[in-house]
Write a protein that holds these residues in place. Sequence first.
Motif, PDB file in Angstrom:
ATOM      1  N   PHE A  67       0.827  -1.203   0.000  1.00 23.53           N
ATOM      2  CA  PHE A  67       0.000   0.000   0.000  1.00 23.53           C
ATOM      3  C   PHE A  67       0.863   1.255   0.000  1.00 23.53           C
ATOM      4  N   ARG A  68       1.893   1.238  -0.824  1.00 24.14           N
ATOM      5  CA  ARG A  68       2.733   2.420  -1.026  1.00 24.14           C
ATOM      6  C   ARG A  68       2.494   2.923  -2.438  1.00 24.14           C
ATOM      7  N   MET A  69       2.175   4.201  -2.550  1.00 22.88           N
ATOM      8  CA  MET A  69       1.895   4.779  -3.862  1.00 22.88           C
ATOM      9  C   MET A  69       2.068   6.289  -3.784  1.00 22.88           C
ATOM     10  N   ASN A  70       2.008   6.947  -4.946  1.00 21.68           N
ATOM     11  CA  ASN A  70       2.102   8.417  -4.985  1.00 21.68           C
ATOM     12  C   ASN A  70       0.756   9.009  -4.577  1.00 21.68           C
ATOM     13  N   ALA A  71       0.606   9.201  -3.283  1.00 25.84           N
ATOM     14  CA  ALA A  71      -0.634   9.755  -2.745  1.00 25.84           C
ATOM     15  C   ALA A  71      -0.314  10.468  -1.442  1.00 25.84           C
ATOM     16  N   VAL A  72      -1.032  11.535  -1.179  1.00 21.96           N
ATOM     17  CA  VAL A  72      -0.812  12.281   0.072  1.00 21.96           C
ATOM     18  C   VAL A  72      -2.153  12.755   0.612  1.00 21.96           C
ATOM     19  N   ILE A  73      -2.182  12.891   1.927  1.00 16.76           N
ATOM     20  CA  ILE A  73      -3.307  13.553   2.595  1.00 16.76           C
ATOM     21  C   ILE A  73      -2.764  14.851   3.169  1.00 16.76           C
ATOM     22  N   GLU A  74      -3.346  15.949   2.753  1.00 18.41           N
ATOM     23  CA  GLU A  74      -2.943  17.265   3.240  1.00 18.41           C
ATOM     24  C   GLU A  74      -4.178  18.001   3.738  1.00 18.41           C
ATOM     25  N   ASP A  75      -4.112  18.411   5.003  1.00 15.69           N
ATOM     26  CA  ASP A  75      -5.246  19.100   5.634  1.00 15.69           C
ATOM     27  C   ASP A  75      -6.540  18.285   5.498  1.00 15.69           C
ATOM     28  N   GLY A  76      -6.407  16.960   5.616  1.00 11.79           N
ATOM     29  CA  GLY A  76      -7.570  16.080   5.599  1.00 11.79           C
ATOM     30  C   GLY A  76      -8.134  15.792   4.225  1.00 11.79           C
ATOM     31  N   LEU A  77      -7.404  16.147   3.163  1.00 11.49           N
ATOM     32  CA  LEU A  77      -7.880  15.920   1.797  1.00 11.49           C
ATOM     33  C   LEU A  77      -6.891  15.024   1.056  1.00 11.49           C
ATOM     34  N   LEU A  78      -7.394  13.937   0.510  1.00 11.72           N
ATOM     35  CA  LEU A  78      -6.548  12.957  -0.184  1.00 11.72           C
ATOM     36  C   LEU A  78      -6.461  13.266  -1.670  1.00 11.72           C
ATOM     37  N   THR A  79      -5.226  13.222  -2.179  1.00 10.43           N
ATOM     38  CA  THR A  79      -4.995  13.264  -3.623  1.00 10.43           C
ATOM     39  C   THR A  79      -4.061  12.113  -3.975  1.00 10.43           C
ATOM     40  N   TYR A  80      -4.319  11.465  -5.101  1.00 12.06           N
ATOM     41  CA  TYR A  80      -3.467  10.339  -5.488  1.00 12.06           C
ATOM     42  C   TYR A  80      -3.312  10.299  -7.003  1.00 12.06           C
ATOM     43  N   GLN A  81      -2.224   9.667  -7.458  1.00  9.69           N
ATOM     44  CA  GLN A  81      -1.920   9.573  -8.878  1.00  9.69           C
ATOM     45  C   GLN A  81      -2.028   8.148  -9.404  1.00  9.69           C
ATOM     46  N   GLU A  82      -2.103   7.189  -8.512  1.00  7.22           N
ATOM     47  CA  GLU A  82      -2.178   5.794  -8.948  1.00  7.22           C
ATOM     48  C   GLU A  82      -3.029   5.000  -7.971  1.00  7.22           C
ATOM     49  N   ALA A  83      -3.615   3.946  -8.464  1.00  8.90           N
ATOM     50  CA  ALA A  83      -4.460   3.085  -7.643  1.00  8.90           C
ATOM     51  C   ALA A  83      -3.587   2.067  -6.902  1.00  8.90           C
ATOM     52  N   ALA A  84      -4.130   1.584  -5.806  1.00 13.69           N
ATOM     53  CA  ALA A  84      -3.416   0.563  -5.032  1.00 13.69           C
ATOM     54  C   ALA A  84      -4.423  -0.302  -4.300  1.00 13.69           C
ATOM     55  N   LEU A  85      -3.971  -1.501  -3.951  1.00 13.15           N
ATOM     56  CA  LEU A  85      -4.845  -2.445  -3.265  1.00 13.15           C
ATOM     57  C   LEU A  85      -3.984  -3.367  -2.413  1.00 13.15           C
ATOM     58  N   ALA A  86      -4.431  -3.633  -1.196  1.00 14.03           N
ATOM     59  CA  ALA A  86      -3.711  -4.537  -0.294  1.00 14.03           C
ATOM     60  C   ALA A  86      -4.721  -5.356   0.495  1.00 14.03           C
ATOM     61  N   ARG A  87      -4.348  -6.588   0.837  1.00  9.55           N
ATOM     62  CA  ARG A  87      -5.269  -7.484   1.550  1.00  9.55           C
ATOM     63  C   ARG A  87      -4.649  -8.014   2.824  1.00  9.55           C
ATOM     64  N   PHE A  88      -5.488  -8.194   3.845  1.00 11.12           N
ATOM     65  CA  PHE A  88      -5.101  -8.890   5.066  1.00 11.12           C
ATOM     66  C   PHE A  88      -6.359  -9.499   5.665  1.00 11.12           C
ATOM     67  N   ASP A  89      -6.238 -10.713   6.168  1.00  7.80           N
ATOM     68  CA  ASP A  89      -7.399 -11.457   6.674  1.00  7.80           C
ATOM     69  C   ASP A  89      -8.538 -11.363   5.648  1.00  7.80           C
ATOM     70  N   HIS A  90      -9.757 -10.979   6.103  1.00  4.51           N
ATOM     71  CA  HIS A  90     -10.841 -10.820   5.147  1.00  4.51           C
ATOM     72  C   HIS A  90     -11.126  -9.341   4.873  1.00  4.51           C
ATOM     73  N   PHE A  91     -10.076  -8.503   4.968  1.00  3.24           N
ATOM     74  CA  PHE A  91     -10.180  -7.078   4.654  1.00  3.24           C
ATOM     75  C   PHE A  91      -9.367  -6.765   3.402  1.00  3.24           C
ATOM     76  N   THR A  92      -9.823  -5.749   2.677  1.00  6.81           N
ATOM     77  CA  THR A  92      -9.074  -5.245   1.523  1.00  6.81           C
ATOM     78  C   THR A  92      -8.982  -3.733   1.632  1.00  6.81           C
TER      79      THR A  92
END
Length: 257
Positions: A67-92
């Motif tokens: 779950f590392r990608m070109n994305a930042v949260i600044e002042d509570g607002l998320l901006t991202y340039q690429e999609a990402a996905l990660a899984r653990f147990d029965h969560f994604t």
Amino acid sequence: MFERIRTSLTRPKLTIYFIKDSWGKVIRHLLFVPLFLLLPLVLSLLVSPGMSFDRYVKMNEAIKTDFRMNAVIEDGLLTYQEAALARFDHFTLHMGHPPSMFSSFSLVFEPEHLVLYAANVEMARNTYIDLGLTQHDFSSMSTADTSHLSLVVQTFIEAQPILVFIDFNITYLAGLVDYLLMAFLMSILMMLFVYRVQLPYNYRFKLSIYLTSCHVFLQLLLILFSLQALSFLNLLVVYMYHVWTFRSIQTLPRGVQ
């Protein structure tokens, strides 16, 4: 019911006397025995309420590696340039992906909110500001940043009491299906390899349901002592219980059949 459990565990040969039980009684036994597999979860919640250490470790590892990608949260607002996905147990964990109806639970990072979906039905949402994640760089390799994000996700998950109920249901249903499949497998094996015993299949299946009780209790012990790597031994023990019992049937009085 408890007498049948005790007999199936300690004196498996005597389970032959249960083959004429009504299907209602057999099904009650089948549905009751997997409840014992909930004990580790109950004990874990009593000792340490909240997310289990094992789940936290899996989550933290998934965040660090996937779950590392070109994305930042600044002042509570998320901006991202690429999609990402990660899984653990029965969560994604999702970034830029819609929640999947095939996932048990999806944690979706939206522009202003972290949202929990069950399949594709929204269950809860919180703003990043409310979660204390006003600033975050998802490309950061810092252990502190990764740990902070893991802590935020952990807090969000723990705030959803329905997840505890669902964890219990998932654990129970997994145990029930495993128990039923094992009983079915053993009844087929006994029909193929102990064919000299003349029993209708419905009697064989009832007998297997009782004899397979040991599988559930062995699995419980392995979980309690963190020895799940030895789970393969369960199959051997259950098979031995069956062979021992079926080979003894020929010595019983004719009236039993």
